[in-house]
Scaffold this motif. Structure first.
Motif, mmCIF file in Angstrom:
data_model
loop_
_atom_site.group_PDB
_atom_site.id
_atom_site.type_symbol
_atom_site.label_atom_id
_atom_site.label_comp_id
_atom_site.label_asym_id
_atom_site.label_seq_id
_atom_site.Cartn_x
_atom_site.Cartn_y
_atom_site.Cartn_z
ATOM 1 N N SER A 183 10.406 -15.159 -8.288
ATOM 2 C CA SER A 183 11.122 -16.439 -8.398
ATOM 3 C C SER A 183 12.630 -16.207 -8.301
ATOM 4 O O SER A 183 13.247 -15.677 -9.234
ATOM 5 C CB SER A 183 10.808 -17.118 -9.732
ATOM 6 N N PRO A 184 13.268 -16.593 -7.192
ATOM 7 C CA PRO A 184 14.721 -16.403 -7.070
ATOM 8 C C PRO A 184 15.509 -17.107 -8.172
ATOM 9 O O PRO A 184 16.510 -16.575 -8.655
ATOM 10 C CB PRO A 184 15.038 -17.000 -5.695
ATOM 11 N N ALA A 185 15.075 -18.300 -8.576
ATOM 12 C CA ALA A 185 15.804 -19.032 -9.607
ATOM 13 C C ALA A 185 15.754 -18.302 -10.947
ATOM 14 O O ALA A 185 16.760 -18.205 -11.658
ATOM 15 C CB ALA A 185 15.238 -20.439 -9.750
ATOM 16 N N ASN A 227 18.530 -28.571 -16.705
ATOM 17 C CA ASN A 227 19.066 -29.673 -15.908
ATOM 18 C C ASN A 227 18.048 -30.057 -14.836
ATOM 19 O O ASN A 227 18.245 -29.838 -13.640
ATOM 20 C CB ASN A 227 20.402 -29.253 -15.288
ATOM 21 N N ILE A 228 16.930 -30.638 -15.280
ATOM 22 C CA ILE A 228 15.831 -30.970 -14.378
ATOM 23 C C ILE A 228 16.281 -31.963 -13.303
ATOM 24 O O ILE A 228 15.968 -31.814 -12.115
ATOM 25 C CB ILE A 228 14.640 -31.548 -15.155
ATOM 26 N N VAL A 229 17.020 -32.978 -13.705
ATOM 27 C CA VAL A 229 17.467 -33.992 -12.748
ATOM 28 C C VAL A 229 18.320 -33.353 -11.661
ATOM 29 O O VAL A 229 18.154 -33.615 -10.469
ATOM 30 C CB VAL A 229 18.240 -35.109 -13.468
ATOM 31 N N GLY A 230 19.241 -32.483 -12.070
ATOM 32 C CA GLY A 230 20.091 -31.820 -11.093
ATOM 33 C C GLY A 230 19.310 -30.939 -10.139
ATOM 34 O O GLY A 230 19.605 -30.888 -8.936
ATOM 35 N N MET A 231 18.299 -30.234 -10.655
ATOM 36 C CA MET A 231 17.491 -29.382 -9.792
ATOM 37 C C MET A 231 16.722 -30.202 -8.775
ATOM 38 O O MET A 231 16.610 -29.842 -7.601
ATOM 39 C CB MET A 231 16.556 -28.521 -10.644
ATOM 40 N N GLU A 255 9.137 -23.960 -8.391
ATOM 41 C CA GLU A 255 10.269 -23.190 -8.905
ATOM 42 C C GLU A 255 10.802 -23.802 -10.202
ATOM 43 O O GLU A 255 11.205 -23.082 -11.124
ATOM 44 C CB GLU A 255 11.370 -23.129 -7.841
ATOM 45 N N ILE A 256 10.793 -25.124 -10.299
ATOM 46 C CA ILE A 256 11.185 -25.769 -11.555
ATOM 47 C C ILE A 256 10.226 -25.368 -12.673
ATOM 48 O O ILE A 256 10.649 -25.063 -13.799
ATOM 49 C CB ILE A 256 11.222 -27.300 -11.381
#
Length: 277
Positions: A241-243, A196-200, A209-210
């Motif tokens: 990386s927390p994500a 969900n790139i847009v949401g991130m 991070e993405i």
């Protein structure tokens, strides 16, 4: 009830706690165990039943029914609760049920959530902050939805499914498996279509991070060996990386469902049309 306005046709049962600056429109019914926060607006014909708490600044539209008994044959009528956080928008015809006395006993909804018309939250669910249910979304009992999740119109989630933080679920998806954090699930039955790139981006996630998540999911689902074994490799590779750690913890957690994966023979899409990186 300082400075509150209650229409004379509405019924407020003895014992209900009504906060300050509350506006209750015509033909509403507020039960004896309800707790209504400050600055809440409840429009006409809404019903708040049982031990239901509605957080400050929330707005409830006509014909919503909050705090009904669970649709679960194991429930024997014991005391259970529904707690809804601050600044939630609950549109027409939305239903939310209390927990069951044979399970955890409470349903929780976080802050700043939006539930569009005729969506449903079943018993014992746990909904995070900043979550959006589009029209006619239905989730079964014991479903967990993380923060910043968007669920498209008409989607249905099987009981006990988990949806990770920042995930996106497409309209009319039938979700019978867990959806990993930052994932995008579509289809019937739903599969993992990408990130969900847009949401991130909208949530303000940093570009590095993405990129970490993009590389991590490619490693996880490259099918060279089982995902559970790949998960530890990914944890070591992206330990800072927390994500990614959030993603791996979700994958390795004990759960009643498997998780959505990309279709056989296809890779996972990790880019979006407006990305220039």
């Amino acid at each position: 009830m300082s400075n509150s306005s209650i229409h004379p046709t509405s019924i407020i049962e003895a014992g209900a706690k009504i906060g300050d600056r509350v506006n209750i429109g015509p033909f509403c019914h507020i039960g004896a165990e309800a707790v209504i926060g400050n600055d809440v607006s409840i429009l006409s014909h809404a019903v708040i039943m049982g031990a239901t708490t509605l957080g400050d600044g929330s707005k409830v539209y006509p014909n919503a029914i909050l705090g009904g008994e669970p649709q679960n044959t194991k429930h024997k009528g014991g005391h259970t609760t529904l707690t809804i956080g601050r600044n939630c928008t609950i549109r027409e015809g939305v239903t939310m049920h209390r927990g069951t006395d044979s399970s955890r006993g409470y349903t929780t909804v976080g802050n700043n959530c939006m539930f569009l018309a005729y969506s449903h939250v079943a018993h014992d669910c746990d909904i995070g902050d900043n979550v959006t249910f589009s029209n006619n979304v239905m989730i079964g009992g014991h479903v967990t939805v993380g923060n910043n999740v968007i669920i498209g119109g008409g989607a249905a989630l099987h009981q006990f499914v988990r949806v990770g933080h920042h995930a996106f679920i497409g309209g009319l998806a039938a979700v019978a498996k867990d959806v990993v954090p930052y994932g995008m699930a579509i289809g019937n039955h739903a599969y993992l279509a990408g990130l969900n790139i847009v949401g991130m981006k909208r949530s303000g996630m940093a570009r590095p991070e993405i990129h970490n998540l993009r590389h991590a999911v490619r490693m996880l689902f490259d099918r060279s060996k089982p995902v559970y074994k790949r998960a530890e490799d990914v944890r070591l590779e992206f330990s800072q990386s927390p994500a990614v750690i959030d993603l791996i913890d979700f994958i390795l957690a004990d759960t009643k469902r498997h998780y959505c994966t990309p279709p056989l023979g296809s890779g996972i899409e990790t880019s979006d049309s407006d990305d220039n990186s």
